[in-house]
Scaffold this active site. Sequence first.
Site: not given
Ligand SMILES: *Cc1c(COP(=O)(O)O)cnc(C)c1O
Length: 355
Positions: A101, A168, A192
């Site tokens: 990511w 993030d 998540k």
């Molecule tokens: C799942 C995830 C993403 C991607 O998320 P999307 O909403 O599918 O774009 C980005 N960063 C992290 C840390 C993730 O776990």
Amino acid sequence: MKKINFYAGPSILPREVIEQLAQGVLNFNESGLSVLEISHRSADFEAVIANACELVKELLHLPAHYEVLFLGGGASMQFCQVPYNLLPPNGTAAYVNTGVWATGAIHEARFFGNTEVVASSEEGNFSYIPQIPMIGKEYAYLHITTNNTIFGTQYHQLPTCECPLVADMSSDIFSKKTDASKFDLFYAGAQKNLGPAGTTLVVVNPEILGKTNRAIPTMLNYQTHIKKGSMFNTPPVFAVYGCYLTLQWIKKRGIEQIEADNNAKAALLYAEIDRNSLFTGTAKPEHRSVMNATFTINRPELEKTFLQFATEAGCVGIKGHRLVGGFRASMYNAMNIEGVKTLAEVMKTFENKYA
Ligand SMILES: *Cc1c(COP(=O)(O)O)cnc(C)c1O
């Protein structure tokens, strides 16, 4: 049989939230309409999104001037929206590369300005959090990924920087107490730890916006959504409603209790990974994720057998990401300790049978 959901995302949600959502699909707030067919401008939905933002402010103790947004496009959209709004064409942003990511975020930032990878654990297949030098104010911002969902690592200490800190937090938001004032912007895809897929929570200190001297398309400009309270266009109504219900559930349990429970779950599972002669954890112990535990089996010929064994015992979603191999057990907020105990027992039984 009861399934215990260890999927990495979309992932487990509190059962009561799912029941409330199901009720809302049938008859939202006794309105006689489904949440899927109401106007996003209806008073009932305006209250949902406003209350969800208030809950985020309250639960994270946000500084009063911070803004809370529910946007579409996923966390992946933030990989480009962050540099679009924060990185001047001649500026440099600092990024830490701790996995897939983070790599994605770095890739998108390169469309907008200079990026500098100031620390990386790529040479160790992202099995640890690298040492991060002090980042000075000459950088537009420093971007980190607080929990690395795929590689099972997590920051247990934040880096120091004189520039805005951006994160993030997709896979560990609301999992523990966080000093939100240390960040100028953070975001999380809902699926998540927060709700159904389809919306992304963005928290931003508005003081850092409007400084790039670049024209930003309306939908990608954070200021558009701040001005319109996330209602510039139709927000993902159902997903936001799910987040609102989950936020209420989080408030009822309390972040401190959630954090204590998460730590207990992770301690239990990692203790079994370390004790069990068949399994090995893949992340450096001091950087292990409380949310996603990654581990491999010492006898690769048993990998499929264990996966099937665990699935038959009701533990679903533990197949590891192909870049790490082996297994990954995600233990988000809605997972209770009994679920993790079951998986640990399954590992023990498997050892007795095959080791
Ligand atoms: C799942 C995830 C993403 C991607 O998320 P999307 O909403 O599918 O774009 C980005 N960063 C992290 C840390 C993730 O776990």
